[in-house]
Design an enzyme around this catalytic site. Structure first.
Site, PDB file in Angstrom:
ATOM      1  N   LYS A   1      -4.399  -7.051  15.400  1.00  0.00           N
ATOM      2  CA  LYS A   1      -4.257  -5.626  15.105  1.00  0.00           C
ATOM      3  C   LYS A   1      -5.592  -5.052  14.708  1.00  0.00           C
ATOM      4  O   LYS A   1      -6.233  -5.652  13.850  1.00  0.00           O
ATOM      5  CB  LYS A   1      -3.269  -5.494  13.952  1.00  0.00           C
ATOM      6  CG  LYS A   1      -3.125  -4.113  13.389  1.00  0.00           C
ATOM      7  CD  LYS A   1      -2.095  -4.100  12.299  1.00  0.00           C
ATOM      8  CE  LYS A   1      -2.095  -2.719  11.705  1.00  0.00           C
ATOM      9  NZ  LYS A   1      -1.966  -2.740  10.294  1.00  0.00           N
TER      10      LYS A   1
ATOM     11  N   CYS B   1       0.799  -1.240   0.000  1.00  0.00           N
ATOM     12  CA  CYS B   1       0.000   0.000   0.000  1.00  0.00           C
ATOM     13  C   CYS B   1       0.829   1.287   0.000  1.00  0.00           C
ATOM     14  O   CYS B   1       0.400   2.289  -0.567  1.00  0.00           O
ATOM     15  CB  CYS B   1      -1.036   0.000   1.111  1.00  0.00           C
ATOM     16  SG  CYS B   1      -0.353  -0.100   2.772  1.00  0.00           S
TER      17      CYS B   1
ATOM     18  N   ARG C   1     -10.588  -1.057   2.456  1.00  0.00           N
ATOM     19  CA  ARG C   1      -9.878  -2.346   2.494  1.00  0.00           C
ATOM     20  C   ARG C   1     -10.768  -3.483   2.988  1.00  0.00           C
ATOM     21  O   ARG C   1     -10.281  -4.519   3.427  1.00  0.00           O
ATOM     22  CB  ARG C   1      -8.648  -2.233   3.410  1.00  0.00           C
ATOM     23  CG  ARG C   1      -7.685  -1.103   3.077  1.00  0.00           C
ATOM     24  CD  ARG C   1      -6.272  -1.462   3.491  1.00  0.00           C
ATOM     25  NE  ARG C   1      -5.376  -0.337   3.635  1.00  0.00           N
ATOM     26  CZ  ARG C   1      -4.871   0.386   2.635  1.00  0.00           C
ATOM     27  NH1 ARG C   1      -5.228   0.122   1.393  1.00  0.00           N
ATOM     28  NH2 ARG C   1      -4.023   1.371   2.884  1.00  0.00           N
TER      29      ARG C   1
ATOM     30  N   ARG D   1      -1.933   6.119   7.886  1.00  0.00           N
ATOM     31  CA  ARG D   1      -2.013   6.375   6.441  1.00  0.00           C
ATOM     32  C   ARG D   1      -1.453   7.747   6.100  1.00  0.00           C
ATOM     33  O   ARG D   1      -1.029   7.980   4.969  1.00  0.00           O
ATOM     34  CB  ARG D   1      -3.439   6.143   5.945  1.00  0.00           C
ATOM     35  CG  ARG D   1      -3.764   4.645   6.057  1.00  0.00           C
ATOM     36  CD  ARG D   1      -5.163   4.257   5.660  1.00  0.00           C
ATOM     37  NE  ARG D   1      -5.378   2.845   6.029  1.00  0.00           N
ATOM     38  CZ  ARG D   1      -6.547   2.232   5.981  1.00  0.00           C
ATOM     39  NH1 ARG D   1      -7.617   2.887   5.564  1.00  0.00           N
ATOM     40  NH2 ARG D   1      -6.651   0.964   6.335  1.00  0.00           N
TER      41      ARG D   1
ATOM     42  N   LYS E   1      -6.156  -9.070  11.161  1.00  0.00           N
ATOM     43  CA  LYS E   1      -6.056  -7.647  10.866  1.00  0.00           C
ATOM     44  C   LYS E   1      -7.435  -7.142  10.513  1.00  0.00           C
ATOM     45  O   LYS E   1      -8.006  -7.504   9.478  1.00  0.00           O
ATOM     46  CB  LYS E   1      -5.069  -7.429   9.724  1.00  0.00           C
ATOM     47  CG  LYS E   1      -4.928  -5.966   9.369  1.00  0.00           C
ATOM     48  CD  LYS E   1      -3.724  -5.703   8.502  1.00  0.00           C
ATOM     49  CE  LYS E   1      -3.649  -4.238   8.163  1.00  0.00           C
ATOM     50  NZ  LYS E   1      -2.515  -3.910   7.324  1.00  0.00           N
TER      51      LYS E   1
HETATM   52  C1  PBG Z   1       0.008  -1.810   5.804  1.00  0.00           C
HETATM   53  C2  PBG Z   1      -0.129  -1.510   7.239  1.00  0.00           C
HETATM   54  C3  PBG Z   1      -1.053  -0.675   7.885  1.00  0.00           C
HETATM   55  C4  PBG Z   1      -0.680  -0.646   9.219  1.00  0.00           C
HETATM   56  C5  PBG Z   1       0.420  -1.475   9.362  1.00  0.00           C
HETATM   57  N1  PBG Z   1       0.742  -2.029   8.127  1.00  0.00           N
HETATM   58  C6  PBG Z   1      -2.121   0.198   7.377  1.00  0.00           C
HETATM   59  C7  PBG Z   1      -3.325  -0.259   6.710  1.00  0.00           C
HETATM   60  O1  PBG Z   1      -3.722  -1.411   6.715  1.00  0.00           O
HETATM   61  O2  PBG Z   1      -3.890   0.632   6.093  1.00  0.00           O
HETATM   62  C8  PBG Z   1      -1.377   0.168  10.259  1.00  0.00           C
HETATM   63  C9  PBG Z   1      -0.601   0.467  11.466  1.00  0.00           C
HETATM   64  C10 PBG Z   1      -1.119   1.559  12.311  1.00  0.00           C
HETATM   65  O3  PBG Z   1      -2.236   2.084  12.169  1.00  0.00           O
HETATM   66  O4  PBG Z   1      -0.350   1.938  13.197  1.00  0.00           O
HETATM   67  N2  PBG Z   1      -1.012  -2.493   5.231  1.00  0.00           N
END
Ligand code: PBG
Length: 326
Positions: free
Chosen positions: A247, A121, A216, A204, A194
Site C-alpha cells: 500500500k 488513528c 507518520r 484522512r 505500508k
Molecule cells: C489507517 C489507514 C490509512 C489508510 C488505510 N488505513 C491511513 C493512514 O495511514 O493515514 C489509507 C487508505 C487510503 O488512503 O485509501 N492507518
C-alpha cells in the site's frame, strides 16, 4: 518464414483478444472499503473522494445490500467515533461504531466477508496510529491496545483482522491475542508494506484521521525503500500473517512484483484514496475516460502480482462488469 513476427495476428478482434488475455479483473477478488460514522443521520459525501460516503449505522446495511447485489462479497470497514481520546478507547469498545457495524452487516449477510481495519488513528485525539509517550508513538504500548482492538473486532464478528497501524510485531501480538481469546480461525491480513505516502490525503478526510502534529514517518516506510519492503514482508510472514498487503499500489507496482516473487501468501494491493481521487478529478474534467482507466490501473496491479485489490472503485467495477464481461 516471415522476416519479422506478426504479433497483430492475435489482436484481430475482441474475441481473439479475449482468448489470449493474460490478466483479468474479477469482482471475486475485489474488496470495497466502507466508512461508518457515529453521530450523523444521513450519508455524507467525502469532498475529496466523489462517490465515497461516510455512512451512519442506520444506512450501512442498505449500502452493503447494493454492493452485494452487484456481486461484491468482501468489505473493509473504517469507523469514525464521536468521542476521541488519547488511547483511542472507542476502537475497542463493545458498542464502538465498527463493532456495531460489523454485527449489523454480519446479521444481515452472514456469508459475506467483513474485514476490520485495526488501527487507532481514527479514534485518537492526536490522530496517530498508536499510543504516545511524549510526542513519540510507543511501539509496545501501542501493541497492547491494538490487540484489544483486534479481539473486540473478532468478538463483534469480523471475518478477517487487517492491522494497518505499522507498529513492529503487530502480527505476532495480534495472532497471540486472537488465539488466546479463542479466535484461532480468524486470519490476519497484514498491511505488511505500508509506505508513508502522500496518496493517503483524501482518506484522512474520509476517516478524519490526520495526525494533529508531525507525520507518520517514524512508523510507516520510506517510499524510496525496496529491500526494506522485502524485510517487512518476510517478518510478517514469519509472525503468522495469512495475507500480505502492499500500500499504496500504483506508484509501488515494482514492490508488488518483488513481494509476489518472494511469498506464496495471497497478496493484496490497496488502490488508495489519492489514486481514486486523481482519476475521479481528471474524469470530472473530461480529461480521461474513467471506466477504461480504472480497469487499466486495476489490471496493472493484477499483472504486477496482486491476487486481491482493495479499491474505492470496487462498486463501480462491479457495475461495469455486470454490463460487460472484462
Ligand atoms: C489507517 C489507514 C490509512 C489508510 C488505510 N488505513 C491511513 C493512514 O495511514 O493515514 C489509507 C487508505 C487510503 O488512503 O485509501 N492507518
Amino acid at each position: 518464414m516471415e522476416p519479422f513476427s506478426r504479433h497483430r495476428r492475435l489482436r484481430k478482434n475482441p474475441v481473439m483478444r479475449d482468448l489470449v488475455r493474460e490478466t483479468h479483473v474479477s469482482i471475486d477478488d475485489m474488496i470495497q472499503p466502507l466508512f461508518v460514522k457515529e453521530g450523523i443521520d444521513q450519508k455524507q459525501e467525502v469532498p475529496s473522494m466523489p462517490g465515497v460516503y461516510q455512512f451512519p449505522l442506520t444506512a450501512i446495511v442498505e449500502e452493503v445490500r447494493e454492493c452485494v447485489q452487484l456481486g461484491i462479497k468482501a468489505f473493509i470497514l473504517f469507523g469514525i467515533p464521536e468521542k476521541k481520546d488519547e488511547q483511542g478507547s472507542q476502537a475497542s469498545a463493545e458498542k464502538g461504531i465498527v463493532q456495531q457495524a460489523i454485527s449489523l452487516i454480519k446479521t444481515a449477510y452472514p456469508d459475506i466477508i467483513v474485514i476490520a481495519d485495526t488501527c487507532l488513528c481514527e479514534f485518537t485525539s492526536h490522530g496517530h496510529c498508536g499510543i504516545l509517550k511524549g510526542e513519540v508513538v510507543d511501539n509496545d504500548l501501542s501493541l497492547k491496545r491494538l490487540v484489544k482492538v483486534a479481539v473486540s473486532q473478532a468478538r463483534a464478528g469480523a471475518d478477517i483482522i487487517a492491522p494497518s497501524n505499522a507498529m513492529d510485531g503487530y502480527v505476532y501480538a495480534i495472532r497471540k491475542g486472537l488465539d488466546e481469546a479463542g479466535f484461532q480461525d480468524i486470519p490476519i491480513m497484514s498491511y505488511a508494506i505500508k509506505f508513508a505516502s502522500s496518496f493517503y490525503g483524501p482518506f484522512r478526510d474520509a476517516g478524519e484521521s490526520a495526525p494533529a502534529f508531525g507525520d507518520r514517518k517514524t512508523y510507516q516506510m520510506d517510499v524510496a525503500n525496496r529491500l526494506e519492503a522485502l524485510r517487512e514482508a518476510k517478518s510478517d510472514e514469519e509472525e503468522g500473517a495469512d495475507f500480505l498487503m502492499v500500500k499504496p499500489a500504483l506508484a509501488f507496482l515494482d514492490i508488488l512484483r518483488d513481494v509476489r516473487n518472494q511469498t506464496q501468501l495471497p497478496l493484496v494491493a490497496y488502490n488508495v484514496s489519492g489514486e481514486y481521487a486523481m482519476i475521479k478529478a481528471a474524469a470530472q474534467n473530461g480529461w480521461i475516460d474513467e471506466q477504461s482507466l480504472v480497469l487499466e490501473t486495476l489490471i496493472g496491479m493484477k499483472r504486477a502480482g496482486a491476487d486481491l485489490i482493495i479499491s474505492y472503485f470496487a462498486k463501480d467495477v462491479a457495475a461495469y462488469l455486470s454490463e460487460k464481461g472484462v
